[in-house]
Design a protein around this motif. Structure first.
Motif, mmCIF file in Angstrom:
data_model
loop_
_atom_site.group_PDB
_atom_site.id
_atom_site.type_symbol
_atom_site.label_atom_id
_atom_site.label_comp_id
_atom_site.label_asym_id
_atom_site.label_seq_id
_atom_site.Cartn_x
_atom_site.Cartn_y
_atom_site.Cartn_z
ATOM 1 N N ASP A 51 25.344 -35.618 14.428
ATOM 2 C CA ASP A 51 25.718 -36.154 15.743
ATOM 3 C C ASP A 51 24.591 -36.017 16.764
ATOM 4 O O ASP A 51 24.449 -36.854 17.648
ATOM 5 C CB ASP A 51 26.967 -35.441 16.265
ATOM 6 N N LYS A 100 28.320 -27.674 30.010
ATOM 7 C CA LYS A 100 28.898 -27.540 28.672
ATOM 8 C C LYS A 100 28.146 -26.485 27.863
ATOM 9 O O LYS A 100 28.735 -25.705 27.120
ATOM 10 C CB LYS A 100 28.835 -28.912 27.978
ATOM 11 N N THR A 134 31.672 -32.930 20.430
ATOM 12 C CA THR A 134 32.756 -32.646 21.369
ATOM 13 C C THR A 134 32.283 -32.922 22.796
ATOM 14 O O THR A 134 31.356 -32.283 23.279
ATOM 15 C CB THR A 134 33.190 -31.174 21.257
ATOM 16 N N SER A 135 32.911 -33.858 23.450
ATOM 17 C CA SER A 135 32.528 -34.181 24.821
ATOM 18 C C SER A 135 33.370 -33.380 25.813
ATOM 19 O O SER A 135 34.432 -32.857 25.470
ATOM 20 C CB SER A 135 32.702 -35.668 25.082
ATOM 21 N N THR A 136 32.883 -33.304 27.029
ATOM 22 C CA THR A 136 33.677 -32.624 28.050
ATOM 23 C C THR A 136 34.987 -33.379 28.303
ATOM 24 O O THR A 136 35.984 -32.779 28.691
ATOM 25 C CB THR A 136 32.891 -32.520 29.366
ATOM 26 N N ALA A 137 34.967 -34.682 28.041
ATOM 27 C CA ALA A 137 36.202 -35.453 28.163
ATOM 28 C C ALA A 137 37.225 -35.006 27.115
ATOM 29 O O ALA A 137 38.420 -34.912 27.400
ATOM 30 C CB ALA A 137 35.903 -36.953 28.014
ATOM 31 N N ASP A 138 36.749 -34.723 25.901
ATOM 32 C CA ASP A 138 37.638 -34.202 24.853
ATOM 33 C C ASP A 138 38.279 -32.905 25.313
ATOM 34 O O ASP A 138 39.496 -32.713 25.174
ATOM 35 C CB ASP A 138 36.845 -33.941 23.565
ATOM 36 N N LYS A 160 37.919 -34.173 33.804
ATOM 37 C CA LYS A 160 36.618 -33.655 33.403
ATOM 38 C C LYS A 160 36.015 -32.725 34.455
ATOM 39 O O LYS A 160 35.503 -31.655 34.139
ATOM 40 C CB LYS A 160 35.643 -34.824 33.161
ATOM 41 N N TYR A 172 29.739 -28.997 18.030
ATOM 42 C CA TYR A 172 29.409 -28.901 19.453
ATOM 43 C C TYR A 172 28.982 -30.249 20.025
ATOM 44 O O TYR A 172 29.481 -30.687 21.058
ATOM 45 C CB TYR A 172 28.295 -27.860 19.646
ATOM 46 N N ASP A 173 28.053 -30.911 19.343
ATOM 47 C CA ASP A 173 27.525 -32.167 19.878
ATOM 48 C C ASP A 173 28.569 -33.274 19.884
ATOM 49 O O ASP A 173 28.549 -34.143 20.754
ATOM 50 C CB ASP A 173 26.307 -32.609 19.066
#
Lengths: 216, 216
Positions: free
Chosen positions: B34, A59, A36-40, A49, A33-34
């Motif tokens: 992370d 998120k 993984t960015s919203t950009a991903d 985004k 979870y951490d």
DNA sequence: GTCTATACCGCGATAGAC
DNA sequence: GTCTATCGCGGTATAGAC
């Protein structure tokens, strides 16, 4: 909140909330979870985004929705299989056996969200609430094991608490490798996990119908 | 690299690399790698961020060191317990039994780093290399189960690959709850996990010495 | 419903004094 | 061995046009 329910799922370009959620859960499971960015997520969906934030307000809301799905499914399954109500005459051991099998089926049916749930560490209020709900379920399972032990149909050289941890630890470990669509169906998996938990992996005299030795 | 080996562990204020590493691993396990920042680690140790970089050249180096410790311990333990060499006459089933018990002991003895290892998802080159080393170990365990199955001393209604996954999934699930220092010693834990895996949790006729029922 | 542009913040890591 | 100060990047989330 202000969404117009997105009842029109036809025609329009873009995604609905459910699709964004499913894709997000998959990514969360792949990378964490951490990590993984919203950009991903936006890149994966092929949108920008900010498009994500049209469907969810954060998120973390995606995480909360996923955890809620898993917890609701697990809780109702455990309630149905573990409680006395449906089959009042059955022994606690029989109900334990049914609960183990049903837990496997639920885990498989909701594999992505259950996987996410089992990796939560309590880093935020959302995660802590999920851990608390999970603790309630685990306690209900432990109680069922204690009842079965009190019946005298479980071995007594292992503490019920240990049995509960180990058996459901085995069930939960399925998320690390099992993927539906292979040669092993969810029902067969549930049956075989239950068989191993109750009878062990050693040969039991008089149990085997001596099947023809077939090479796979 | 340019460290002067820090042989003088006496007197001086500040931390040595080993202490920083142990603390980092604990934090990584509490919050996830992370989600743990170098600022978190610095705050926990009571120093500034840059002090950390005096001992290690990157946050990832801490992860790599921890994973290496876990993998080295697991690999040597599995080699020692699973290989034919030390006890040439023993059956594969006996060696499997010894390997399960020894895996539990190693997991407990290196609980922090093994916990970290089991949560790695392959997000970086360091993590992928660790996953590959782990895969080699898992394959060695699976081979041992196949040998035991071929001997005919394991039940044949479950595929050896499934048995391997489930048994070592049970062992690995220990990191989720077992903490040394409680009432259950590592040796007892190893014995009881092995007993459950091989004999199951159902009562076996003629196995129980009928111990006095004592309330805890 | 998606876009571009941007505010604002915390991240890992570095420079250089003490 | 630790400090303060700072760099450059990428994070979540928002504003407002289309």
């Amino acid at each position: 909140m202000t969404s117009q329910a997105t009842g029109s799922r036809r025609g329009r370009p873009g995604y609905d909330r459910e699709t964004v959620l499913r894709r997000a859960v998959d990514l969360f499971n792949e990378r964490g979870y951490d990590a993984t960015s919203t950009a991903d997520l936006a890149r994966d969906l092929g949108v920008s985004k900010s498009a994500i934030f049209h469907h969810v307000s954060s998120k973390e809301e995606l995480l909360a929705s996923a955890l809620d799905e898993a917890l609701t499914a697990l809780a109702s399954a455990v309630d149905a299989a573990a409680d006395d109500v449906r089959s009042p005459g059955s022994s606690a051991t029989d109900r334990l056996r049914a609960t183990v099998a049903e837990s496997v089926r639920i885990l498989v049916a909701h594999l992505p969200t259950v996987t996410l749930l089992l990796r939560v560490r309590g880093n935020s209020a959302v995660e802590q609430a999920a851990l608390e709900r999970r603790r309630v379920i685990d306690e209900k399972l432990a109680r069922l094991v204690r009842e079965a032990a009190a019946e005298g149909t479980l071995r007594t050289d292992l503490a019920p608490e240990l049995i509960s941890r180990l058996v459901f630890g085995t069930v939960n470990s399925l998320v690390e490798w099992y993927r539906p669509g292979g040669t092993l169906s969810p029902d067969d998996l549930a049956e075989q996990v239950t068989a191993l938990a109750f009878d062990g992996l050693a040969v039991r005299p008089g149990t085997l119908p001596a099947p023809p030795t077939v090479e796979p």
